[in-house]
Design an enzyme around this catalytic site. Structure first.
Site, PDB file in Angstrom:
ATOM      1  N   CYS A 234       0.837  -1.221   0.000  1.00 24.12           N
ATOM      2  CA  CYS A 234       0.000   0.000   0.000  1.00 24.12           C
ATOM      3  C   CYS A 234       0.865   1.261   0.000  1.00 24.12           C
ATOM      4  O   CYS A 234       0.323   2.378  -0.087  1.00 24.12           O
ATOM      5  CB  CYS A 234      -0.908   0.031   1.231  1.00 24.12           C
ATOM      6  SG  CYS A 234      -1.843  -1.480   1.480  1.00 24.12           S
TER       7      CYS A 234
ATOM      8  N   HIS B 171      -5.974   2.125   5.494  1.00 27.52           N
ATOM      9  CA  HIS B 171      -6.590   1.285   4.454  1.00 27.52           C
ATOM     10  C   HIS B 171      -7.324   0.153   5.159  1.00 27.52           C
ATOM     11  O   HIS B 171      -6.709  -0.569   5.947  1.00 27.52           O
ATOM     12  CB  HIS B 171      -5.484   0.740   3.539  1.00 27.52           C
ATOM     13  CG  HIS B 171      -5.956  -0.290   2.563  1.00 27.52           C
ATOM     14  ND1 HIS B 171      -7.136  -0.182   1.846  1.00 27.52           N
ATOM     15  CD2 HIS B 171      -5.394  -1.477   2.172  1.00 27.52           C
ATOM     16  CE1 HIS B 171      -7.273  -1.233   1.065  1.00 27.52           C
ATOM     17  NE2 HIS B 171      -6.243  -2.040   1.247  1.00 27.52           N
TER      18      HIS B 171
ATOM     19  N   GLU C 245     -26.663  12.475  10.615  1.00 33.01           N
ATOM     20  CA  GLU C 245     -25.853  13.263  11.561  1.00 33.01           C
ATOM     21  C   GLU C 245     -24.342  13.005  11.438  1.00 33.01           C
ATOM     22  O   GLU C 245     -23.525  13.922  11.518  1.00 33.01           O
ATOM     23  CB  GLU C 245     -26.325  12.963  13.000  1.00 33.01           C
ATOM     24  CG  GLU C 245     -25.603  13.723  14.102  1.00 33.01           C
ATOM     25  CD  GLU C 245     -25.914  15.218  14.113  1.00 33.01           C
ATOM     26  OE1 GLU C 245     -26.780  15.676  13.351  1.00 33.01           O
ATOM     27  OE2 GLU C 245     -25.247  15.928  14.893  1.00 33.01           O
TER      28      GLU C 245
ATOM     29  N   HIS D 200     -12.851  -4.502  -2.632  1.00 34.75           N
ATOM     30  CA  HIS D 200     -11.565  -4.520  -1.939  1.00 34.75           C
ATOM     31  C   HIS D 200     -11.634  -3.801  -0.588  1.00 34.75           C
ATOM     32  O   HIS D 200     -11.379  -4.403   0.445  1.00 34.75           O
ATOM     33  CB  HIS D 200     -10.504  -3.895  -2.869  1.00 34.75           C
ATOM     34  CG  HIS D 200      -9.124  -3.850  -2.329  1.00 34.75           C
ATOM     35  ND1 HIS D 200      -8.004  -3.810  -3.141  1.00 34.75           N
ATOM     36  CD2 HIS D 200      -8.636  -3.815  -1.061  1.00 34.75           C
ATOM     37  CE1 HIS D 200      -6.920  -3.769  -2.400  1.00 34.75           C
ATOM     38  NE2 HIS D 200      -7.276  -3.756  -1.131  1.00 34.75           N
TER      39      HIS D 200
HETATM   40  C1  LIG Z   1      -5.081 -10.258   2.218  1.00 34.11           C
HETATM   41  S1  LIG Z   1      -3.843  -9.707   1.111  1.00 34.11           S
HETATM   42  C2  LIG Z   1      -4.212  -8.003   0.923  1.00 34.11           C
HETATM   43  C3  LIG Z   1      -3.169  -7.226   0.153  1.00 34.11           C
HETATM   44  O1  LIG Z   1      -3.118  -7.673  -1.160  1.00 34.11           O
HETATM   45  C4  LIG Z   1      -3.497  -5.761   0.162  1.00 34.11           C
HETATM   46  O2  LIG Z   1      -4.776  -5.531  -0.391  1.00 34.11           O
HETATM   47  C5  LIG Z   1      -3.448  -5.120   1.521  1.00 34.11           C
HETATM   48  O3  LIG Z   1      -4.369  -4.427   1.910  1.00 34.11           O
HETATM   49  C6  LIG Z   1      -2.303  -5.255   2.423  1.00 34.11           C
HETATM   50  O4  LIG Z   1      -1.089  -5.286   1.751  1.00 34.11           O
HETATM   51  P1  LIG Z   1       0.274  -5.410   2.574  1.00 34.11           P
HETATM   52  O5  LIG Z   1       1.346  -5.430   1.545  1.00 34.11           O
HETATM   53  O6  LIG Z   1       0.197  -6.668   3.402  1.00 34.11           O
HETATM   54  O7  LIG Z   1       0.328  -4.197   3.492  1.00 34.11           O
HETATM   55 ZN   LIG Z   2      -5.923  -3.935   0.500  1.00 36.23          ZN
END
Ligand SMILES: CSC[C@@H](O)[C@@H](O)C(=O)COP(=O)(O)O
Ligand SMILES: [Zn+2]
Length: 263
Positions: free
Chosen positions: A110, A128, A158, A215
């Site tokens: 990420c 995230h 609200e 996602h």
């Molecule tokens: C369950 S794997 C999820 C990942 O592919 C990704 O979407 C995520 O949110 C986390 O990525 P990461 O590299 O472990 O920090």
């Molecule tokens: Zn993710």
């Protein structure tokens, strides 16, 4: 003391790993806060099964989790640190310049998405989540067909007041304001989301969040407090929206601002 900056594209040798950057007795130090926040987020179902995460920026330094680890079990010593200034000098923005890099891991996938919130919005924290509610909202939108599936909208609730008006604007949204969150399509690899997240940020300059279809969601704020409370407000609204849909209630209603009257 200012930490030494490695030359562009080069990592520090293991012996010179700047461990002091993640060592502090202060619970609010980013290296302590990322593990403690993720432990709380895991209980909410936001960072289940290594998915999701959080990153904090303090001035020039960005603190990041490793990839593929149980985010609720992280330790401060697992945290990566990079310099925004050194990163900005890097010719290839995909090459990351880490001041501290735990040898046994890779940095979170990420990372480029968190960096987008820091560089384009001056955010101090980006979260995230893989929250069921965020995913369900994107699935509900998907059933509404092309054209209506790229934005989540809700008004007259609200909790909308839990959001800032927007980047470099003061104050929060009001009860009658419409909260709009853009939706981008998922990609096979997390980092490939970056260009679409940045595009959504350009199209929605005041948004503090971007949903990723099937996602989850990225939410940021100017500091940890704002990122966390906006993420909580959004999750509340996503859950409410899913339940409203189940009850056949609309997310947008035309309620005129009325002055409450005494009975
Ligand atoms: C369950 S794997 C999820 C990942 O592919 C990704 O979407 C995520 O949110 C986390 O990525 P990461 O590299 O472990 O920090
Ligand atoms: Zn993710």
């Amino acid at each position: 003391m200012t930490p030494p900056v490695p030359p562009t594209g080069q990592a520090f040798a293991a012996t010179d790993n700047n461990d002091h950057l993640v060592q502090s007795v202060n619970p609010d130090h980013p290296a302590n806060l990322i593990p403690s926040l993720c432990a709380k987020f895991w209980k909410l179902g936001w960072v289940t099964g290594t998915g999701g995460g959080a990153s904090i920026r303090e001035d020039d330094l960005v603190y990041l989790a490793p990839s593929g680890v149980q985010k609720e079990l992280m330790k401060p010593s697992d945290i990566y640190v990079l310099s925004m200034a050194a990163q900005a000098k890097s010719l290839d923005r995909r090459t990351r310049v880490y001041l501290r890099s735990p040898a046994q891991y890779k940095p979170s996938q990420c990372t480029p998405l968190f960096m987008a919130a820091f560089t384009k919005r001056g955010a101090g924290c980006c979260i995230h989540t893989h929250s069921h509610w965020a995913v369900l909202v994107t699935l509900i939108l998907e059933t509404q067909g092309a054209g209506n599936d790229r934005e989540f909208q809700i008004n007259n609730i609200e909790q909308i007041k839990g959001f800032g008006r927007g980047f470099e604007k003061s104050g929060n949204l009001g009860y009658h304001d419409t909260l709009r969150i853009p939706v981008i399509e998922n990609t096979a690899h997390e980092e490939d989301l970056t260009e679409f997240l940045e595009e959504a940020m350009d199209k929605y300059p005041d948004t503090y969040a971007v949903l990723v279809r099937r996602h989850g969601v990225y939410v940021w704020g100017e500091n940890v407090h704002k990122a966390k409370t906006q993420c909580e407000s959004l999750d509340y609204l996503f859950q409410l929206a899913v339940e409203m849909k189940r009850l056949g209630l609309p997310w947008i209603t035309e309620i005129e601002p009325v002055k409450p009257t005494r009975a």
